[in-house]
Design a protein around this motif. Sequence first.
Motif, short mmCIF file in Angstrom:
data_model
loop_
_atom_site.label_atom_id
_atom_site.label_comp_id
_atom_site.label_asym_id
_atom_site.label_seq_id
_atom_site.Cartn_x
_atom_site.Cartn_y
_atom_site.Cartn_z
N VAL A 30 -0.58 -0.56 -10.32
CA VAL A 30 0.60 -1.29 -11.02
C VAL A 30 1.66 -1.17 -10.01
O VAL A 30 2.49 -2.25 -9.91
CB VAL A 30 0.97 -0.47 -12.35
N ALA A 31 2.05 -0.06 -9.47
CA ALA A 31 3.01 -0.04 -8.52
C ALA A 31 2.83 -0.91 -7.29
O ALA A 31 3.65 -1.74 -6.99
CB ALA A 31 3.10 1.28 -7.86
N GLY A 32 1.37 -1.11 -6.70
CA GLY A 32 1.06 -1.92 -5.68
C GLY A 32 1.45 -3.49 -6.02
O GLY A 32 2.08 -4.10 -5.52
N ALA A 33 1.07 -3.80 -7.33
CA ALA A 33 1.40 -5.29 -7.80
C ALA A 33 2.64 -5.30 -8.00
O ALA A 33 3.30 -6.51 -7.57
CB ALA A 33 0.44 -5.30 -9.24
N ALA A 34 3.52 -4.59 -8.34
CA ALA A 34 4.97 -4.55 -8.43
C ALA A 34 5.73 -4.93 -7.26
O ALA A 34 6.48 -5.64 -6.80
CB ALA A 34 5.72 -3.73 -9.29
N THR A 35 5.21 -4.04 -6.38
CA THR A 35 5.81 -4.05 -4.89
C THR A 35 5.44 -5.28 -4.19
O THR A 35 6.29 -5.92 -3.61
CB THR A 35 5.20 -2.99 -3.95
N GLY A 36 4.23 -5.85 -4.18
CA GLY A 36 3.53 -6.82 -3.56
C GLY A 36 4.31 -8.14 -4.19
O GLY A 36 4.55 -8.94 -3.61
N GLY A 37 4.18 -8.26 -5.49
CA GLY A 37 4.74 -9.43 -6.09
C GLY A 37 6.25 -9.48 -6.06
O GLY A 37 6.60 -10.71 -5.51
N LEU A 38 7.07 -8.59 -5.90
CA LEU A 38 8.38 -8.58 -5.48
C LEU A 38 8.74 -9.36 -4.08
O LEU A 38 9.31 -10.24 -3.93
CB LEU A 38 9.14 -7.49 -5.84
N LEU A 39 7.91 -8.63 -3.33
CA LEU A 39 8.15 -9.01 -1.88
C LEU A 39 7.75 -10.66 -1.60
O LEU A 39 8.42 -11.28 -0.92
CB LEU A 39 7.14 -8.31 -0.89
N LEU A 42 0.82 -1.05 0.01
CA LEU A 42 -0.04 0.24 0.13
C LEU A 42 1.13 1.38 -0.15
O LEU A 42 0.65 2.27 -0.58
CB LEU A 42 -0.95 0.02 1.20
N LEU A 43 1.94 1.16 0.70
CA LEU A 43 3.07 2.34 0.63
C LEU A 43 3.60 2.37 -0.67
O LEU A 43 3.54 3.83 -1.00
CB LEU A 43 3.89 2.10 1.59
N GLY A 44 3.89 1.61 -1.11
CA GLY A 44 4.48 1.44 -2.71
C GLY A 44 3.66 2.39 -3.56
O GLY A 44 3.74 3.29 -4.34
N ALA A 45 2.13 1.80 -3.51
CA ALA A 45 1.13 2.21 -4.49
C ALA A 45 0.96 3.62 -4.10
O ALA A 45 0.57 4.54 -5.05
CB ALA A 45 -0.14 1.49 -4.34
#
Length: 506
Positions: free
Chosen positions: A202-211, A179-182
Amino acid sequence: MLRFLWRRFLAGLATLLVALFIMYLLVNKAIDPLADLRESTAPNKAQLIEQRIAQLDLNTNVVLRFFSWLGQVATGDLGTQWRTGRDVLDLVGSAIVSTLQLVTASTLIALVLGIAVGVVSALRQYSSFDYGIIFLSFFLYSLPSFFVAVLLKQWGAIGFNDFLRDPTISTVAIVVLTLLGALVWSLAVGGSPRRRLQTALVAGAATGGLLVYLQATGWWDTPRIDPVLLTVFGLAAAAGLTLVSAGLQNRRALASALVMVVLGLVLQQLMGPVFDAVAPSNLSLAALVVVFVAIGWGVGVLLAGPDRGVSARTGALTALVMVLLVVIDRVMQVWPPYFEVLRGRPIPTIGDRTPNLGGNYWVGLLDSYTHLVLPTISLILISFAAYTRYSRGSMLEVMNQDYIRTARAKGLPERVVVVRHGFRNTLIPLATVVPIDVITLIGGAIITENIFGRPGMGRLFVENLQQADIEPVMAYLLITATLAIVANVVADLVYAVVDPRIRLDA
């Protein structure tokens, strides 16, 4: 140009001599080489005092001693440390290497991040993102460096080392970071509510997917940039660099970047056996970086259309990112044995290397990196705040100029207006600040080096001043004063390059 350099050389030399003379007098007044003997209870105290007076030539007038020292320096001899008999040149040589490692890493990262965030903040003036960056910048700039260093020791070393015992990121932490990244990316990109929502998704999916990927693959136990991560990071770098440098509609520039992503994946597979079979060096790694960047430039030229420079620049920058990721991946492959040798505490809080570590070149390189982590972050946080404020203020001033309004009136895309017309002129004030900041840091981040126990220039100065050893102190002042004068000349030259209105031979 030559006349300008000659004038600045003569003025700089005169300034250097006067500054060194004044500093010699002040240092001589501030230190007392006989202090320990005066407090001594030895029966031959008077004899010891006479011996030291003769050893350090203290009966000679201080002005004559300065000119004697200056003549000695003119022959390339910086003197000796009288307490240990060590050559001052050797002391300075080892200290400046440690300082250069710290300065190079912290300055480059702080400069890139600070300028990027400052420019985006200016383009989003009076937005939530802008207010947040202003608050963060002033907050970081106001923090004392020793306070930042202590916090980093507690949370960046002790806390992270404790985390590595059981490296599990909870679901709650992943959700919060996602949520913070998004939120951050949606505020930075801005635009209409629909665009912000798309960016956040997009940013949330990328951040969460990476983690999730890092957690699922046990990355914290055996960290490396595998082909999957290299592909993801490479595509992100290719898209981002193309967007800024040429625009995504420039298919040839985008193709150049994508080709370098593929070549980067090939390089990772080819260089793995080579890195294992051949003992590398700093020079060979630097040569690899230069060659691969040159290949990126060549690919951009071959695939370019009318604007070869844009495609070549995009290809070269993407190549730089890819080759650095490949080298970092190879360094990270020695993490498990390094982690085991250090008993699960790989992030150190003091020094610039682990004594008696052993291992190959990659282990030594990883050890240097881990020792750089905390002091580098400490310097980055403060420098980032300053560069952000500089770049934001400069960008705001530039974007209100008449030629920017003219460029927009001609119908140029906003990216072209910002990057080609605004960004270059934004760098003009920074051209006078950055060289001087770099030289200031080379003189030694005194507080940071002392807290983290790095044997750099700042610590060399403090320790020898406390030990009343004038020759190492003067060697330090000679180097920093010389570099300060050179930095001012470099700043003038860079200013003339960035701003074509400036003429050095005027």
